[in-house]
Design an enzyme around this catalytic site. Structure first.
Site, PDB file in Angstrom:
ATOM      1  N   GLY A 189      15.174  -5.539  71.960  1.00  0.00           N
ATOM      2  CA  GLY A 189      16.578  -5.424  72.340  1.00  0.00           C
ATOM      3  C   GLY A 189      17.459  -5.147  71.141  1.00  0.00           C
ATOM      4  N   SER A 190      18.694  -5.588  71.218  1.00  0.00           N
ATOM      5  CA  SER A 190      19.680  -5.256  70.191  1.00  0.00           C
ATOM      6  C   SER A 190      19.506  -6.105  68.932  1.00  0.00           C
ATOM      7  CB  SER A 190      21.093  -5.456  70.740  1.00  0.00           C
ATOM      8  OG  SER A 190      21.378  -6.835  70.894  1.00  0.00           O
ATOM      9  N   THR A 191      20.000  -5.580  67.832  1.00  0.00           N
ATOM     10  CA  THR A 191      19.919  -6.296  66.560  1.00  0.00           C
ATOM     11  C   THR A 191      20.722  -7.600  66.567  1.00  0.00           C
ATOM     12  OG1 THR A 191      19.520  -4.233  65.366  1.00  0.00           O
ATOM     13  CG2 THR A 191      20.330  -6.102  64.074  1.00  0.00           C
ATOM     14  N   GLY A 207      18.746 -10.132  68.410  1.00  0.00           N
ATOM     15  CA  GLY A 207      17.564 -10.463  67.616  1.00  0.00           C
ATOM     16  C   GLY A 207      17.873 -11.474  66.523  1.00  0.00           C
ATOM     17  N   GLU A 262      11.591  -6.425  68.024  1.00  0.00           N
ATOM     18  CA  GLU A 262      11.655  -4.957  68.045  1.00  0.00           C
ATOM     19  C   GLU A 262      13.089  -4.603  68.416  1.00  0.00           C
ATOM     20  OE1 GLU A 262       9.712  -1.085  70.338  1.00  0.00           O
ATOM     21  OE2 GLU A 262       9.432  -3.097  71.143  1.00  0.00           O
TER      22      GLU A 262
END
Length: 224
Positions: A74-76, A79, A96
């Protein structure tokens, strides 16, 4: 479903049970995958699918002391949040996260193959993929030929119901994502980009309540 399978298969192969928390807007494919696992004979309780919001279900799983490892795509920003929460119980974490993937076309490339690969790379799954190749770097020696063929092929792609065989590109997942796409296009144009195809919202007859962007959209000469 594919990303869920990537995470489930290695885990059960080494004897672990799995809890899958699918994305809030796309839970159905993970539920179907769970049903397939049952039909295939996977023991009850080995693969578990729990839909829900990330802030409730997701955080509970990440913080729970009985969960040994977290794998997330997903998104940073999310994360980073998962890594911080998982650190409280020293969980192993695999992330990821979002990126901005380019395609590079060299002067000795097979232009037709490069065009076909570039079309699939960006418009597959309506471009809603973390590995979508959303930038093109084309060598000046083949630039004109490549762009002429790329734009021509792009204009041939049909927007519509993905259950219909003649459809190439489906709907965007939500209005929020529509707004994100539109914002990117407007920002690029403001920076001097030229819209070659698409570039605005679309209205498909019979699907007026769907989230349709006039895809495929392509722009050139954007700033870095």
């Amino acid at each position: 479903m594919m990303m869920a399978a990537w995470k489930i298969a290695p885990a059960i192969a080494v004897g672990c049970s799995v809890v899958v928390k699918p994305a809030s807007l796309t839970p159905l494919s993970a539920i179907v995958l769970g049903e397939i696992c049952i039909e295939a004979g996977v023991p009850e309780g080995v693969v578990n699918v729990i839909p829900g919001s990330g802030s409730v279900v997701g955080n509970y799983l990440v913080e729970h002391e009985k969960v040994d490892k977290v794998a997330f795509t997903g998104s940073t920003p999310i994360g980073k949040d998962i890594m911080a929460r998982a650190s409280q119980t020293l969980k192993r974490v695999t992330l990821e996260l979002g990126g901005k993937s380019p395609s590079i076309v060299f002067e000795d490339a097979d232009v037709d193959a490069a065009v076909a690969g570039s079309l699939f790379g960006i418009f597959y799954n309506t471009g809603q993929s973390c590995e979508a190749r959303s930038r093109l770097y084309v060598h000046e020696d083949v630039y004109d030929e490549f762009m002429e063929k790329f734009v021509a092929k792009t204009k041939q792609l049909k927007l519509g119901n993905p259950f219909e065989k003649e459809t190439h590109v489906g709907a965007v997942i939500s209005q929020d994502q529509m707004d994100v796409i539109d914002g990117y296009v407007k920002s690029a144009v403001a920076d001097g980009a030229q819209v070659l195809t698409g570039g605005k919202a679309a209205n498909l007859e019979g699907y007026e309540n769907g989230y349709w962007y006039e895809l495929p959209s392509s722009l050139k000469q954007t700033t870095a």
